[in-house]
Design a protein around this motif. Structure first.
Motif, short mmCIF file in Angstrom:
data_model
loop_
_atom_site.label_atom_id
_atom_site.label_comp_id
_atom_site.label_asym_id
_atom_site.label_seq_id
_atom_site.Cartn_x
_atom_site.Cartn_y
_atom_site.Cartn_z
N UNK A 18 79.46 25.66 -16.49
CA UNK A 18 78.20 26.19 -15.78
C UNK A 18 77.62 25.26 -14.99
N UNK A 19 77.78 24.16 -15.16
CA UNK A 19 77.29 23.14 -14.19
C UNK A 19 77.99 23.21 -12.73
N UNK A 20 79.47 23.74 -12.81
CA UNK A 20 80.31 23.69 -11.67
C UNK A 20 79.68 24.83 -10.88
N UNK A 21 79.46 26.11 -11.65
CA UNK A 21 79.22 27.42 -10.97
C UNK A 21 77.63 27.06 -10.46
N UNK A 22 76.99 26.45 -11.15
CA UNK A 22 75.33 25.93 -10.54
C UNK A 22 75.31 25.33 -9.34
N UNK A 23 76.18 24.28 -9.31
CA UNK A 23 76.44 23.43 -7.92
C UNK A 23 76.99 24.44 -6.90
N UNK A 24 77.87 25.17 -6.97
CA UNK A 24 78.57 26.04 -5.98
C UNK A 24 77.47 27.05 -5.36
N UNK A 25 76.97 27.62 -6.38
CA UNK A 25 75.80 28.54 -5.95
C UNK A 25 74.83 27.84 -5.09
N UNK A 26 74.42 26.70 -5.52
CA UNK A 26 73.45 25.91 -4.83
C UNK A 26 73.89 25.37 -3.58
N UNK A 27 75.03 25.13 -3.35
CA UNK A 27 75.77 24.90 -2.33
C UNK A 27 75.59 26.03 -1.31
N UNK A 28 75.93 27.23 -1.63
CA UNK A 28 76.20 28.43 -1.12
C UNK A 28 74.57 28.83 -0.60
N UNK A 29 73.77 28.69 -1.41
CA UNK A 29 72.47 29.24 -1.01
C UNK A 29 71.92 28.24 0.16
N UNK A 30 72.37 26.61 -0.27
CA UNK A 30 71.68 25.80 1.02
C UNK A 30 72.66 26.25 2.29
#
Length: 423
Positions: free
Chosen positions: A11-23
């Motif tokens: 979950x943390x990995x997915x959240x970080x990936x999504x955050x990076x994608x949004x950024x």
């Protein structure tokens, strides 16, 4: 327990990936927006406008992209009308325009004082009066006042300042300043004390131009056009070359003026109507609506024939030229009568030959302005060599006569001595 820990890590990995994608999306979105805004601003600053319909008459330019029914004669008073509600020049656009052009923007009151309350009139231009002015530093200038109620005039104003802010050559009339104040738009040019070439050719009040002056004027004009076509980056097409737009300084050196119709060659806007001055317009431009450097060459060819004949293009100049072209020395029949006897007929024929090439019906067969300049320069050089040779021969003859006179004097002295000795 291990299973739950794995889920947390995932979950943390997915959240970080999504955050990076949004950024990343936000970052590239901002960059795209800024780039688009920059390109839009550049396009606005580089846009080039054209000159409007002018009052009908001799030497007037026109623009058929506007409605001909809206063309009216505007009476211009001695004092420029104030129009403080001009919407085109907001405070922001004035500042941006001034910084882009690099040319000083004078306050209205300074221009008013320099022109002595707009009373020192030099003449009447197509878009209003032209005044002689003395600036605070003592510089003598000419102030051209544009009609305050003409949107097309505003476009011409923008074109002049945009182009002349970066064009500088000894054979172009320099723009030394402008005024955007109290609803007025004024252009401040260097003062050309001898006025226009057209005035010298067609006004009874002016003296006759000598043939040598005409050759030099032709060469000066060609150098000015050569700078526009080959020296400016990007190249500039004048689009309204005519004798009325050629000004003469105190030394009778010619400079090209009036860039309201000019455009950069890279400009790819859609032309929707004919622009220029009757009598000077390239027939190919009339039929195709495409104006090129070779159209400027055509207009220059007309000016060359004006210099040779002193016949105005709107007074059947081309009919005379076509008739004269039927024989090798036909130009002798249409040579300005005021310079017959002073002008070398062969030089006039050579200049007419260059002018004929400029008027070739096929644009690609017309010479470049560089080739035209070289051809005119050769005529000037041959003239100078001939003058030097004649001067040298004259000096030689004078020297021989002086030597003969000295010898005769010596002989008389010797004879006198012999007579006294004999006595």
């Amino acid at each position: 327990m291990v299973h739950k820990a794995d889920l947390v890590i995932i979950g943390i990995s997915v959240g970080v990936a999504v955050g990076l994608l949004v950024a990343l999306l936000i970052f590239f979105g901002i960059r795209w927006y800024k780039r688009r805004a920059h390109l839009r601003q550049c396009a606005n600053e580089r846009s080039v406008s054209v000159l409007p319909i002018r009052t009908n008459g001799l030497d007037t330019s026109f623009d058929t992209s506007a409605s001909l029914s809206s063309s009216v004669t505007v009476r211009v008073s001695d004092y420029p009308a104030k129009n403080p509600q001009s919407s085109w020049w907001s405070h922001h656009s004035k500042d941006r325009f001034a910084s882009a052009s690099g040319i000083p923007n004078y306050p209205y009151k300074d221009i008013q004082r320099a022109t002595q309350g707009f009373t020192n009139v030099l003449g009447q231009g197509s878009f209003g009066p032209v005044y002689k002015a003395i600036m605070p530093a003592g510089e003598v200038v000419a102030v051209k006042v544009l009609a305050s109620n003409s949107k097309q005039g505003e476009k011409e104003f923008q074109t002049e300042v945009s182009l002349l802010g970066r064009l500088h050559h000894r054979n172009l009339v320099n723009l030394v300043g402008y005024c955007v104040d109290k609803g007025q738009r004024m252009l401040v040019y260097q003062f050309m004390s001898n006025g226009s070439l057209a005035n010298f050719l067609y006004s009874e009040e002016k003296r006759t131009l000598t043939w040598d002056e005409r050759l030099q004027i032709a060469l000066d004009i060609s150098h000015g056009i050569e700078y526009l076509h080959d020296g400016a980056v990007p190249p500039v097409i004048h689009r309204d070359l005519k004798s009325a737009n050629i000004l003469l300084d105190q030394f009778m050196r010619a400079k090209v003026a009036d860039f309201g119709l000019s455009k950069e060659e890279v400009y790819d806007g859609h032309n929707s109507g004919l622009k220029g001055t009757y009598g000077y317009i390239d027939p190919v431009y009339i039929s195709t609506n495409k104006f090129t450097m070779k159209s400027d060459i055509y207009s220059f060819g007309i000016i060359l024939f004006e210099l040779i004949t002193a016949i105005h293009p709107q007074q059947n100049l081309m009919e005379y030229v076509n008739l004269a072209a039927m024989s090798p020395d036909g130009v002798d029949e249409i040579l300005d009568t005021k310079i017959i006897g002073e002008c070398n007929p062969q030089e006039a024929r050579s200049l007419a030959h260059i002018a004929h090439k400029c008027l070739h019906k096929t644009p690609r067969k017309r010479p470049s302005i560089g080739e035209v300049s070289q051809a005119i320069l050769k005529i000037k050089q041959r003239r100078l060599v001939k003058e030097d040779t004649m001067s040298f021969v004259g000096e030689e003859v004078s020297g021989v006569l002086n030597r003969i006179e000295r010898q005769q004097t010596e002989l008389r002295k010797m004879a006198s001595i012999d007579e006294r000795a004999a006595e």
